[in-house]
Design a protein around this motif. Structure first.
Motif, PDB file in Angstrom:
ATOM      1  N   ARG A 178       0.881  -1.167   0.000  1.00 20.80           N
ATOM      2  CA  ARG A 178       0.000   0.000   0.000  1.00 20.80           C
ATOM      3  C   ARG A 178       0.915   1.212   0.000  1.00 20.80           C
ATOM      4  N   PRO A 231       1.423   5.516  -1.151  1.00 20.08           N
ATOM      5  CA  PRO A 231       0.740   6.758  -1.526  1.00 20.08           C
ATOM      6  C   PRO A 231       0.973   7.076  -2.997  1.00 20.08           C
ATOM      7  N   PRO A 278      -3.623   6.652  -0.638  1.00 21.51           N
ATOM      8  CA  PRO A 278      -3.038   5.308  -0.553  1.00 21.51           C
ATOM      9  C   PRO A 278      -3.688   4.360  -1.559  1.00 21.51           C
TER      10      PRO A 278
END
Length: 156
Positions: free
Chosen positions: A10, A12, A53
């Protein structure tokens, strides 16, 4: 060039940097973190706002090459954003809702999630029901408009 394994991350969108979070996942595979971050930032900056995200499924190969797919943001993040909340409640409850979203917002979130690789074959209504279920578990109620709350309070 044989397949080693999949890695789920995960990251950004548009602002990935080589660091411990990415390094611990990619380092053992021998993948160049700077190269991954560069390619990821190029691919994701046009897809979503910077800093959102997003999920990434990375396939690593034995010759230290890789390919990756950028997925949609987590449903909980999209619900919080639609409800205008910074973070979810400590103890979510339907009796004491912490936020509200409209059916239109649920539809928009479902359309975004429907484009994911794992959901393209599901009907949009099923994805929307899943979004509503996630919202309920977060203590967020789906309702038409703000005037509904006013009329409910007047009845009490």
């Amino acid at each position: 060039m044989s397949f080693l394994r999949h890695v789920k991350l995960r990251v950004p969108s548009g602002s990935a940097r080589p660091g411990p979070a990415i390094g611990q996942a990619l380092g053992p595979l021998g993948i160049n973190m700077a190269e991954f971050c560069k390619q990821f930032n190029e691919k994701s900056e046009n897809m979503y706002e910077k800093g959102v995200p997003v999920g990434v499924k990375l396939s690593a190969f034995s010759d230290r090459t890789f390919k990756f797919d950028v997925r949609s943001p987590p449903t909980s993040f999209l619900i919080l954003k639609a409800a205008g909340m910074e973070k979810g409640p400590q103890q979510p409850s339907i009796d004491r809702p912490s936020g509200y979203i409209t059916p239109e917002a649920v539809y928009e979130i479902a359309k975004m999630k429907h484009r994911d690789e794992m959901r393209w074959h599901l009907p949009l209504e099923g994805v929307a029901r899943s979004v509503v279920g996630t919202a309920r578990s977060m203590g967020v109620v789906v309702r038409e408009a703000e005037d509904d709350a006013d009329s409910e309070e007047e009845k009490k």
